[in-house]
Design a protein around this motif. Structure first.
Motif, PDB file in Angstrom:
ATOM      1  N   GLN A 135     -63.299  28.302  27.949  1.00 23.39           N
ATOM      2  CA  GLN A 135     -63.156  29.751  28.114  1.00 23.39           C
ATOM      3  C   GLN A 135     -61.864  30.101  28.850  1.00 23.39           C
ATOM      4  O   GLN A 135     -61.352  31.222  28.726  1.00 23.39           O
ATOM      5  CB  GLN A 135     -64.346  30.317  28.910  1.00 23.39           C
ATOM      6  CG  GLN A 135     -65.695  30.156  28.220  1.00 23.39           C
ATOM      7  CD  GLN A 135     -66.435  28.907  28.677  1.00 23.39           C
ATOM      8  OE1 GLN A 135     -65.803  27.881  28.966  1.00 23.39           O
ATOM      9  NE2 GLN A 135     -67.764  28.982  28.751  1.00 23.39           N
ATOM     10  N   PHE A 136     -61.316  29.154  29.633  1.00 18.84           N
ATOM     11  CA  PHE A 136     -60.099  29.425  30.403  1.00 18.84           C
ATOM     12  C   PHE A 136     -58.845  29.164  29.574  1.00 18.84           C
ATOM     13  O   PHE A 136     -58.810  28.282  28.714  1.00 18.84           O
ATOM     14  CB  PHE A 136     -60.057  28.551  31.661  1.00 18.84           C
ATOM     15  CG  PHE A 136     -61.010  28.968  32.730  1.00 18.84           C
ATOM     16  CD1 PHE A 136     -60.765  30.082  33.523  1.00 18.84           C
ATOM     17  CD2 PHE A 136     -62.175  28.236  32.958  1.00 18.84           C
ATOM     18  CE1 PHE A 136     -61.645  30.463  34.515  1.00 18.84           C
ATOM     19  CE2 PHE A 136     -63.060  28.605  33.954  1.00 18.84           C
ATOM     20  CZ  PHE A 136     -62.799  29.729  34.731  1.00 18.84           C
ATOM     21  N   ARG A 137     -57.802  29.938  29.878  1.00 16.22           N
ATOM     22  CA  ARG A 137     -56.450  29.713  29.358  1.00 16.22           C
ATOM     23  C   ARG A 137     -55.558  29.448  30.565  1.00 16.22           C
ATOM     24  O   ARG A 137     -55.571  30.211  31.535  1.00 16.22           O
ATOM     25  CB  ARG A 137     -55.932  30.937  28.594  1.00 16.22           C
ATOM     26  CG  ARG A 137     -56.798  31.328  27.404  1.00 16.22           C
ATOM     27  CD  ARG A 137     -56.671  30.336  26.255  1.00 16.22           C
ATOM     28  NE  ARG A 137     -57.470  30.750  25.098  1.00 16.22           N
ATOM     29  CZ  ARG A 137     -58.730  30.417  24.885  1.00 16.22           C
ATOM     30  NH1 ARG A 137     -59.356  29.652  25.790  1.00 16.22           N
ATOM     31  NH2 ARG A 137     -59.381  30.821  23.821  1.00 16.22           N
ATOM     32  N   VAL A 138     -54.776  28.374  30.510  1.00 15.19           N
ATOM     33  CA  VAL A 138     -53.980  27.987  31.667  1.00 15.19           C
ATOM     34  C   VAL A 138     -52.536  27.774  31.275  1.00 15.19           C
ATOM     35  O   VAL A 138     -52.207  27.617  30.091  1.00 15.19           O
ATOM     36  CB  VAL A 138     -54.554  26.716  32.326  1.00 15.19           C
ATOM     37  CG1 VAL A 138     -55.959  26.957  32.842  1.00 15.19           C
ATOM     38  CG2 VAL A 138     -54.532  25.542  31.355  1.00 15.19           C
ATOM     39  N   ASN A 139     -51.670  27.740  32.292  1.00 16.76           N
ATOM     40  CA  ASN A 139     -50.237  27.523  32.073  1.00 16.76           C
ATOM     41  C   ASN A 139     -49.840  26.074  32.292  1.00 16.76           C
ATOM     42  O   ASN A 139     -48.744  25.671  31.905  1.00 16.76           O
ATOM     43  CB  ASN A 139     -49.429  28.412  33.023  1.00 16.76           C
ATOM     44  CG  ASN A 139     -49.687  29.882  32.790  1.00 16.76           C
ATOM     45  OD1 ASN A 139     -49.785  30.325  31.649  1.00 16.76           O
ATOM     46  ND2 ASN A 139     -49.812  30.651  33.879  1.00 16.76           N
ATOM     47  N   ALA A 235     -68.381  44.355  29.222  1.00 21.96           N
ATOM     48  CA  ALA A 235     -69.448  44.149  28.233  1.00 21.96           C
ATOM     49  C   ALA A 235     -68.958  43.157  27.178  1.00 21.96           C
ATOM     50  O   ALA A 235     -68.731  43.499  26.012  1.00 21.96           O
ATOM     51  CB  ALA A 235     -69.853  45.472  27.603  1.00 21.96           C
ATOM     52  N   THR A 236     -68.800  41.911  27.603  1.00 29.96           N
ATOM     53  CA  THR A 236     -68.314  40.894  26.677  1.00 29.96           C
ATOM     54  C   THR A 236     -69.276  40.738  25.498  1.00 29.96           C
ATOM     55  O   THR A 236     -70.496  40.724  25.688  1.00 29.96           O
ATOM     56  CB  THR A 236     -68.144  39.539  27.388  1.00 29.96           C
ATOM     57  OG1 THR A 236     -67.752  38.557  26.416  1.00 29.96           O
ATOM     58  CG2 THR A 236     -69.427  39.087  28.054  1.00 29.96           C
ATOM     59  N   ASP A 299     -55.307  42.604  32.876  1.00 27.95           N
ATOM     60  CA  ASP A 299     -54.207  41.694  32.561  1.00 27.95           C
ATOM     61  C   ASP A 299     -54.600  40.252  32.859  1.00 27.95           C
ATOM     62  O   ASP A 299     -54.341  39.344  32.048  1.00 27.95           O
ATOM     63  CB  ASP A 299     -52.971  42.090  33.365  1.00 27.95           C
ATOM     64  CG  ASP A 299     -51.806  41.143  33.140  1.00 27.95           C
ATOM     65  OD1 ASP A 299     -51.262  41.141  32.019  1.00 27.95           O
ATOM     66  OD2 ASP A 299     -51.462  40.385  34.071  1.00 27.95           O
ATOM     67  N   PHE A 300     -55.234  40.021  33.999  1.00 28.33           N
ATOM     68  CA  PHE A 300     -55.673  38.663  34.332  1.00 28.33           C
ATOM     69  C   PHE A 300     -56.667  38.147  33.305  1.00 28.33           C
ATOM     70  O   PHE A 300     -56.550  37.011  32.817  1.00 28.33           O
ATOM     71  CB  PHE A 300     -56.306  38.639  35.723  1.00 28.33           C
ATOM     72  CG  PHE A 300     -56.992  37.342  36.040  1.00 28.33           C
ATOM     73  CD1 PHE A 300     -56.258  36.250  36.473  1.00 28.33           C
ATOM     74  CD2 PHE A 300     -58.368  37.206  35.882  1.00 28.33           C
ATOM     75  CE1 PHE A 300     -56.883  35.034  36.740  1.00 28.33           C
ATOM     76  CE2 PHE A 300     -58.998  36.004  36.153  1.00 28.33           C
ATOM     77  CZ  PHE A 300     -58.249  34.911  36.577  1.00 28.33           C
ATOM     78  N   VAL A 301     -57.647  38.951  32.967  1.00 29.45           N
ATOM     79  CA  VAL A 301     -58.648  38.529  31.985  1.00 29.45           C
ATOM     80  C   VAL A 301     -57.977  38.208  30.647  1.00 29.45           C
ATOM     81  O   VAL A 301     -58.262  37.186  30.020  1.00 29.45           O
ATOM     82  CB  VAL A 301     -59.732  39.612  31.815  1.00 29.45           C
ATOM     83  CG1 VAL A 301     -60.610  39.329  30.603  1.00 29.45           C
ATOM     84  CG2 VAL A 301     -60.589  39.692  33.074  1.00 29.45           C
ATOM     85  N   VAL A 305     -58.882  34.413  30.800  1.00 31.13           N
ATOM     86  CA  VAL A 305     -60.264  34.258  30.300  1.00 31.13           C
ATOM     87  C   VAL A 305     -60.525  35.364  29.261  1.00 31.13           C
ATOM     88  O   VAL A 305     -61.342  36.246  29.473  1.00 31.13           O
ATOM     89  CB  VAL A 305     -61.324  34.302  31.431  1.00 31.13           C
ATOM     90  CG1 VAL A 305     -61.596  32.949  32.010  1.00 31.13           C
ATOM     91  CG2 VAL A 305     -60.951  35.297  32.516  1.00 31.13           C
ATOM     92  N   PRO A 306     -59.811  35.328  28.132  1.00 28.56           N
ATOM     93  CA  PRO A 306     -59.822  36.478  27.217  1.00 28.56           C
ATOM     94  C   PRO A 306     -61.189  36.838  26.669  1.00 28.56           C
ATOM     95  O   PRO A 306     -61.486  38.034  26.477  1.00 28.56           O
ATOM     96  CB  PRO A 306     -58.847  36.059  26.116  1.00 28.56           C
ATOM     97  CG  PRO A 306     -58.729  34.573  26.229  1.00 28.56           C
ATOM     98  CD  PRO A 306     -58.894  34.263  27.673  1.00 28.56           C
TER      99      PRO A 306
END
Length: 393
Positions: A135-139, A235-236, A299-301, A305-306
């Protein structure tokens, strides 16, 4: 009327203290709340708070395991679930943190306390983090700690359970009863309300943003800053991916410090930012979320964690009431030891069941069962007018 103990303010800390006092004393204990029970004007509302063994300061790491024990005692007596285990992550974006003075608030600060107190954990690099939780996106500059005992403590439910148990032990509760003043009265205390003056052998003040108003006639004024903070529920549509059994609570230390929850309480995920809200007062605060922070959250989401995101269900505000060093206040007034004062510094709820026990011990002249010397009301951060503010961000 006269009482053995009165608790002023029935949020997280006050409700817990009321229960522990009633369990010790039985009838003769009174809890006073200026608003309706469960109101949303302070710091203890909403469904969820993170509970964790992950602490970067020794004085809090020492309390973490006893806090779990205190919550389990409450759950056992009430036969109600308050703590939901999810596992928890501390994620540090080292590139984003470059140049920020973090002190012990980095991965090494947490691991030092884990090792000191014998807490099991796993250390993960960015690739390992995403392999475990895609679920995470990282650099690529991120490092993470995973601790399986982390989870959610249900704030609103916990407060209601504490109050119900207090009543079961004989406590009286009065809502919509503001306290206009507390006045030392010989060895006791006079508590002034609109309905008249009550007397108590001991008073516990757990009034958070209203603390100095309540203490005004005691000669004590604490250097407290009130901040208006906020959280957003999303509300994902990806409920299964963010169920508590599949997605942990997390803290993300980057340019800003975010914290997030799986789907709990609402059919939605939840994101907040630790600190950073604007200064206000208990009376001047608004209930309008800051659009700058709302955009920062989105923006963070979107970047990290889109699928956590979705239509905004709502954003809501709360208050942090913070001493200059952002440490708790758990002590008696030096000149009036029959008055106990507590302040949670914006990060106490995970410890609330334990703090209630400690406040009861102070009120009953017992030796505190845990080390609380760091939270003295006479420490320099509270007595030196030139002491700088050093908030943990």
């Amino acid at each position: 009327m006269s009482y053995r103990a009165i608790v002023v303010g029935l949020g997280g800390l006050g409700s817990a203290a009321l229960y522990r006092l009633a369990a010790e004393l039985g009838p003769g204990v009174l809890g006073l709340e200026q608003f309706e029970l469960g109101h949303a004007r302070g710091a203890s509302q909403d469904h969820s708070r993170i509970i964790r063994l992950a602490q970067h300061q020794e004085e809090y790491a020492a309390l973490a395991a006893p806090a779990y024990k205190a919550w389990h005692e409450v759950e056992a007596e009430a036969c109600q679930q308050i703590v939901t285990p999810t596992g928890g992550l501390v994620i540090e974006d080292r590139a984003a943190r470059a140049g920020i003075a973090t002190g012990s608030r980095n991965i090494e600060g947490y691991t030092a306390m884990f090792d000191r107190f014998g807490v099991a954990y796993e250390r993960l690099d960015a690739d390992e983090l995403v392999a475990r939780w895609p679920q995470f996106r990282v650099n690529g500059s991120e490092q993470a700690l995973y601790q399986p005992d982390s989870g959610i403590v249900d704030a609103a439910r916990a407060n209601a359970v504490h109050r119900a148990l207090a009543r079961a032990h004989g406590a009286e509760i009065r809502a919509n009863t503001p306290v206009r003043a507390i006045k030392p009265d010989g060895e006791g205390v006079a508590v002034v309300t609109d309905e008249g003056v009550l007397r108590a052998d001991k008073v516990v003040v757990t009034s958070d943003a209203w603390t100095n108003q309540v203490l005004a006639d005691t000669g004590t004024a604490l250097p407290l800053t009130v901040l208006q903070e906020q959280v957003t529920y999303y509300a994902t549509p990806h409920l299964a991916e963010f169920a508590p059994s599949r997605f942990p609570v997390f803290m993300w230390h980057g340019a800003h410090n975010f914290y997030g929850f799986p789907v709990y309480g609402e059919v939605a995920t939840k994101l907040g930012q630790h600190m950073g809200g604007h200064e206000t007062t208990a009376d001047d605060r608004t209930f309008e979320p800051d659009p700058v922070r709302r955009a920062r959250y989105a923006d963070f989401v979107g970047r990290h964690v889109p699928r956590f995101g979705g239509p905004e269900l709502y954003s809501k505000t709360c208050l942090y009431t913070v001493p200059p060093d952002q440490d708790f206040v758990l002590d008696t007034l030096p000149a009036h030891p029959q008055i106990v004062v507590a302040n949670g510094a914006g990060h106490a709820f995970k410890f609330a069941a334990l703090i209630g026990q400690l406040l009861a011990e102070l009120a009953l002249d017992h030796t505190p069962s845990q080390p609380i010397g760091s939270f003295s009301i006479t420490r320099p951060a509270l007595t030196d007018p030139n002491h700088p503010r050093s908030f943990h961000v």
